[in-house]
Design a protein around this motif. Structure first.
Motif, mmCIF file in Angstrom:
data_model
loop_
_atom_site.group_PDB
_atom_site.id
_atom_site.type_symbol
_atom_site.label_atom_id
_atom_site.label_comp_id
_atom_site.label_asym_id
_atom_site.label_seq_id
_atom_site.Cartn_x
_atom_site.Cartn_y
_atom_site.Cartn_z
ATOM 1 N N MET A 160 -1.415 10.663 -3.624
ATOM 2 C CA MET A 160 -1.143 9.298 -4.067
ATOM 3 C C MET A 160 0.236 9.179 -4.731
ATOM 4 S SD MET A 160 -3.846 8.464 -2.732
ATOM 5 C CE MET A 160 -3.355 6.759 -2.758
ATOM 6 N N VAL A 161 0.680 10.238 -5.388
ATOM 7 C CA VAL A 161 2.038 10.230 -5.946
ATOM 8 C C VAL A 161 3.058 10.083 -4.828
ATOM 9 C CG1 VAL A 161 3.792 11.633 -7.112
ATOM 10 C CG2 VAL A 161 1.475 11.520 -8.046
ATOM 11 N N GLY A 162 2.842 10.830 -3.720
ATOM 12 C CA GLY A 162 3.736 10.731 -2.558
ATOM 13 C C GLY A 162 3.707 9.356 -1.928
ATOM 14 N N VAL A 163 2.514 8.779 -1.809
ATOM 15 C CA VAL A 163 2.360 7.447 -1.210
ATOM 16 C C VAL A 163 3.025 6.385 -2.087
ATOM 17 C CG1 VAL A 163 0.683 5.679 -0.549
ATOM 18 C CG2 VAL A 163 0.263 8.073 0.033
ATOM 19 N N LEU A 164 2.841 6.485 -3.388
ATOM 20 C CA LEU A 164 3.472 5.525 -4.307
ATOM 21 C C LEU A 164 4.995 5.657 -4.267
ATOM 22 C CD1 LEU A 164 0.986 5.880 -7.276
ATOM 23 C CD2 LEU A 164 1.461 3.758 -6.044
ATOM 24 N N SER A 165 5.469 6.881 -4.124
ATOM 25 C CA SER A 165 6.920 7.096 -3.991
ATOM 26 C C SER A 165 7.447 6.395 -2.742
ATOM 27 C CB SER A 165 7.218 8.595 -3.932
ATOM 28 O OG SER A 165 8.585 8.830 -3.689
ATOM 29 N N ALA A 166 6.668 6.462 -1.645
ATOM 30 C CA ALA A 166 7.062 5.777 -0.406
ATOM 31 C C ALA A 166 7.092 4.265 -0.603
ATOM 32 C CB ALA A 166 6.095 6.146 0.723
ATOM 33 N N CYS A 167 6.122 3.745 -1.352
ATOM 34 C CA CYS A 167 6.101 2.302 -1.647
ATOM 35 C C CYS A 167 7.329 1.898 -2.460
ATOM 36 C CB CYS A 167 4.836 1.938 -2.414
ATOM 37 S SG CYS A 167 3.318 2.123 -1.469
ATOM 38 N N SER A 168 7.734 2.778 -3.388
ATOM 39 C CA SER A 168 8.927 2.496 -4.200
ATOM 40 C C SER A 168 10.166 2.451 -3.327
ATOM 41 C CB SER A 168 9.089 3.574 -5.281
ATOM 42 O OG SER A 168 7.980 3.604 -6.143
ATOM 43 N N LYS A 169 10.259 3.404 -2.391
ATOM 44 C CA LYS A 169 11.443 3.465 -1.518
ATOM 45 C C LYS A 169 11.451 2.302 -0.532
ATOM 46 C CE LYS A 169 12.973 7.506 -3.062
ATOM 47 N NZ LYS A 169 12.280 8.712 -2.683
ATOM 48 N N LYS A 170 10.274 1.940 -0.047
ATOM 49 C CA LYS A 170 10.162 0.877 0.958
ATOM 50 C C LYS A 170 10.218 -0.517 0.330
ATOM 51 C CE LYS A 170 7.408 -0.129 5.101
ATOM 52 N NZ LYS A 170 6.943 -1.493 4.893
ATOM 53 N N LEU A 171 10.102 -0.551 -1.008
ATOM 54 C CA LEU A 171 10.058 -1.821 -1.741
ATOM 55 C C LEU A 171 8.937 -2.717 -1.214
ATOM 56 C CD1 LEU A 171 13.880 -2.611 -2.126
ATOM 57 C CD2 LEU A 171 12.346 -1.481 -3.747
ATOM 58 N N ASP A 172 7.739 -2.121 -1.127
ATOM 59 C CA ASP A 172 6.561 -2.838 -0.634
ATOM 60 C C ASP A 172 5.570 -2.987 -1.789
ATOM 61 O OD1 ASP A 172 4.323 -3.826 0.651
ATOM 62 O OD2 ASP A 172 4.603 -2.592 2.434
ATOM 63 N N LEU A 173 5.728 -4.056 -2.559
ATOM 64 C CA LEU A 173 4.905 -4.261 -3.745
ATOM 65 C C LEU A 173 3.444 -4.495 -3.379
ATOM 66 C CD1 LEU A 173 4.585 -4.671 -6.791
ATOM 67 C CD2 LEU A 173 5.230 -7.071 -6.469
ATOM 68 N N GLU A 174 3.199 -5.261 -2.336
ATOM 69 C CA GLU A 174 1.820 -5.584 -1.984
ATOM 70 C C GLU A 174 1.043 -4.334 -1.596
ATOM 71 O OE1 GLU A 174 0.247 -8.420 -2.590
ATOM 72 O OE2 GLU A 174 2.178 -8.873 -3.512
ATOM 73 N N PHE A 175 1.665 -3.498 -0.767
ATOM 74 C CA PHE A 175 0.972 -2.266 -0.379
ATOM 75 C C PHE A 175 0.822 -1.356 -1.600
ATOM 76 C CE2 PHE A 175 0.479 1.958 1.581
ATOM 77 C CZ PHE A 175 -0.556 1.669 2.457
ATOM 78 N N GLY A 176 1.846 -1.369 -2.460
ATOM 79 C CA GLY A 176 1.770 -0.566 -3.683
ATOM 80 C C GLY A 176 0.594 -0.982 -4.545
ATOM 81 N N ARG A 177 0.380 -2.293 -4.665
ATOM 82 C CA ARG A 177 -0.776 -2.784 -5.434
ATOM 83 C C ARG A 177 -2.088 -2.344 -4.777
ATOM 84 N NH1 ARG A 177 1.752 -8.769 -6.450
ATOM 85 N NH2 ARG A 177 2.620 -8.395 -8.536
ATOM 86 N N TRP A 178 -2.111 -2.384 -3.431
ATOM 87 C CA TRP A 178 -3.309 -1.948 -2.707
ATOM 88 C C TRP A 178 -3.582 -0.472 -2.982
ATOM 89 C CZ3 TRP A 178 -4.325 1.845 0.852
ATOM 90 C CH2 TRP A 178 -5.568 1.795 1.492
ATOM 91 N N VAL A 179 -2.520 0.335 -3.030
ATOM 92 C CA VAL A 179 -2.668 1.768 -3.305
ATOM 93 C C VAL A 179 -3.257 1.983 -4.699
ATOM 94 C CG1 VAL A 179 -1.408 3.942 -3.685
ATOM 95 C CG2 VAL A 179 -0.824 2.484 -1.742
#
Length: 739
Positions: A236-255
């Motif tokens: 999940m740390v890796g996935v959240l890092s990807a959300c940060s790089k992709k600037l995808d707040l909605e998916f980040g919230r889903w995560v």
């Protein structure tokens, strides 16, 4: 520092390797008390005493006993790698376990290259062939130095040893290739694993996230779910890092919701990753809610919040978080100082730095010094910058290329070019940024020929120029009217040096041609640009039109500039100056009316001067200074002396804003640089140069006045405006009136 040849595949090894298992002699039963004492050892001194006893008794020469002593020397809480190396060197015939321990110890050290050198030594000296416990540590060391050739060579040895199917080895290779930036090779290793575990997936997801492929990281996470592999907090740390790089707040919230739904353990690392994701995606509200709920916080948690508020320019909230910290560590101080410095608030950055000095709760590190030096550069605060230089010397901090570049930049921008040159010549290492900073310093001080000489020396030193180097070099040509040289360097950029000209280079080239009066050629160059001209390109042409009074081209340049940047007050002011200079009063009136309609105001002139480490700022007509009366009295004296010397105010510099003749002269006398000069004459000793930094281009009248003041008062005045330095001395300026 030790170096490593990447041709590991050609190194000798045992022609007939034994069975690849851990070889370790049976423990000696004759000295169980000594072995127990080794386990109970709590400091290095006691361990060395046991070492001496083992040498006297001969126990040290038993492989098991020696390995036990060596392992404690290498991995205990009081471990010493230097001592461990000495212990190892005295073991008569180290077994495979001991070699592996030695390689492992240095693989996790600050200099993992030593682990690889030990591995090479093992290949030469050991009768045992590396096994499945050896390679993961060697691969970790290769990842530590991010060397792709070494990684590939070790991978080849893994294949030869028939260990490519070992899961632990494969996972290590994925991480190593990702660390070296070769995501294709990492993915190939991943695909070849028959039974992937969660570490395999995590290594690949983290590799994609950190390697600039956030979309692939998120795709892999979705595939992981399909294949029914349960993620853990590392996933999940890796996935959240990807959300940060992709600037995808909605998916980040889903995560974040996914983590809660699936009961994934929310430790501090994962909480900080969620916090970082919210901040990077600009949702400071979500970040604050999470932050307030976190039972445990570390310096990362606090600094992430400070950084989030600072990036949103909510500096009050950033400072509120900072002051709420139980004990601010240097990382938190650095975030706050850097935030102010990078957001055009250098005075506030220096204020925080002074607070750090007074607090004595943390010690400035390299990051602190770099940010503070940058703030000094912006303000022209040479006293504070010089103090930092002395601090670096007193603390014995080694001048790496970053600090060298910052010091050169600081001294150059604070007006002490000779000090900048001293730093350059005393530097042990000079990379492209050090050279480029020195060329920039020479350029801004109008030393064009010297800048070109440095460029030649840079090539002789086998340092390849980059994009920044050419921006600085072309700027040097612009400030000193070196048109032919500018053309030559611009034309050689791509063909000779492989540097594709960018916007900044075209802006410099337009400025070089325009200043020298080649306005049509400059305009043609803009038309031939392979990239869309920016506001800076049109601004350079407009500025050249002001110098040479070309109304027709000025209108074209201004029109294009305002189309890109409608609120650019500088464009209105420049065109208004041109209209006024050529007597087009209807044009002046029209521009003034348009500025009023659109609410566009001329940026007020602001000049700063440092006295005894304190920055004093003056605006046009400023009367807020504590000794304002004394300053204006001094200014009256200066004006009287100037007029006695034949000075006549050049009122054309205020024609577009002031119409009454008696007010024109008064407006000129109230310019911020004149107030700063008056203050400098009052407060600085006769031998001290008056150093002034102005936010705008110095006007022609102030330039003429400063030349005369330098002669009448026998004072050196060093004035930095938005574009360059002017050194006034003995009635002359270093720019030779070409500016």
């Amino acid at each position: 520092m030790a170096t490593l040849n990447s041709s590991l595949l050609s190194l000798p090894h045992s022609p007939n390797p034994p069975i690849l298992t851990v070889k370790n002699d049976r423990p000696s039963t004759s000295h169980p008390q000594t072995h127990s004492l080794i386990d109970q050892c709590t400091n290095l001194k006691h361990l060395k005493q046991l070492h001496a006893q083992m040498l006297r008794s001969g126990l040290f020469f038993h492989p098991y006993s020696a390995s036990k002593l060596f392992a404690v020397a290498a991995f205990s809480s009081f471990s010493s790698l230097d001592y461990a190396r000495k212990v190892f060197d005295h073991i008569p015939q180290p077994n495979l376990y001991t070699w592996n321990t030695f390689i492992r110890a240095f693989a996790s050290s600050p200099e993992p290259i030593h682990s690889l050198l030990i591995f090479i030594r093992m290949l030469y000296e050991s009768l045992d062939f590396p096994n499945k416990f050896t390679f993961p540590f060697v691969i970790k060391a290769a990842a530590g130095i991010s060397s792709l050739p070494v990684a590939q060579a070790i991978h080849g040895m893994v294949i030869k040893a028939s260990l490519s199917s070992d899961l632990f080895v494969s996972n290590s290779l994925i991480h190593c290739y990702a660390s070296c930036g070769d995501m294709d090779s990492a993915y190939l290793v991943f695909l070849k694993i028959d039974e992937k575990d969660v570490v395999s997936w995590n290594s690949m997801i983290t590799g994609f996230a950190q390697g600039g492929c956030p979309e692939k990281a998120l795709e892999l996470f979705q595939r992981m779910e399909v294949e029914d592999v349960s993620p853990n907090y590392v996933t999940m740390v890796g996935v959240l890092s990807a959300c940060s790089k992709k600037l995808d707040l909605e998916f980040g919230r889903w995560v974040c919701q996914y983590i809660e739904r699936n009961g994934i353990h929310l430790n501090l690392t994962l909480s900080n990753a969620m916090l970082d994701m919210y901040v990077k995606n600009g949702s400071i509200e979500d970040a604050r809610r999470l932050f307030d709920k976190m039972e445990e916080k570390d310096v990362v948690s606090w600094t992430t919040m400070i950084d989030g508020y600072a990036k949103g320019r909510d500096f009050d909230a950033a400072r509120s978080i900072f002051y709420a910290m139980p004990r601010p560590e240097i990382a938190a101080w650095n975030v706050l100082i850097s935030a102010y410095e990078q957001n055009g608030k250098p005075k506030e950055a220096l204020s925080i730095f002074h607070e750090l000095q007074r607090s004595k709760t943390a010690k400035p590190d390299e990051v602190t010094l770099l940010s503070t030096l940058s703030a000094c550069s912006q303000l022209g605060a040479i006293d504070i910058g010089g103090w930092i230089h002395v601090y670096i010397k007193k603390q014995g901090i080694k001048l790496n290329c970053h600090l060298t570049t910052s010091l050169i930049d600081m001294y150059s921008k604070c007006g002490d070019l000779e000090k900048a040159l001293d730093i350059f010549y005393s530097a042990e290492m000079r990379d492209v940024f050090v050279w480029s900073a020195m060329i920039a310093g020479l350029a801004m001080h109008g030393r064009g020929r010297a800048a070109i000489d440095f460029f030649v020396k840079m090539q002789e030193a086998k340092v390849m120029p980059n994009s920044v180097t050419f921006t600085n070099l072309l700027s040097a040509c612009s400030h000193t009217g070196l048109v032919e040289e500018g053309r030559m360097f611009f034309n050689q950029m791509e063909s000779v040096y492989g540097v594709v000209p960018g916007i900044k280079h075209y802006t410099c080239m337009v400025d070089i041609l325009g200043r020298a009066g080649h306005l049509e050629e400059a305009f043609e160059l803009i038309g031939k640009m392979p990239i869309v001209p920016s506001a800076s390109v049109w601004g350079a042409l407009l500025g050249a039109c002001r110098i040479h009074g070309n109304v027709e081209l000025a209108e074209i340049a201004c029109g294009n500039l305002l189309e890109i940047d409608p609120s650019n007050h500088g464009a209105y002011v420049l065109l208004s100056n041109i209209y006024a200079k050529t007597g087009k009063w209807d044009g002046v009136s029209g521009l003034r009316q348009r500025m009023k309609v659109f609410g566009i105001k001329k940026e007020p002139g602001c000049s700063s001067i440092e006295v005894d480490g304190i920055i004093h700022e003056f605006l046009v007509g400023d009367n807020s200074h504590p000794i304002s009366n004394e300053i204006y009295s001094k200014l009256d004296e200066i004006v009287d002396r100037l007029k006695s010397a034949g000075y006549v105010p050049n009122a054309s510099h205020v024609l577009q804003f002031v119409e009454e003749d008696d007010m024109k002269e008064k407006a000129l006398n109230l310019h911020s640089e004149k107030l700063a000069i008056a203050f400098g004459l009052i407060r600085l000793g006769p031998s001290q140069p008056i150093r002034i930094v102005k936010n705008l281009r110095v006007c022609g009248d102030c330039h003429s006045a400063a030349k005369l003041i330098s002669m009448l008062y026998n004072r050196d005045i060093i004035l930095r405006d938005r574009y360059r330095f002017h050194h006034f001395s003995g009635g002359k300026c270093s720019c030779m009136d070409y500016w």
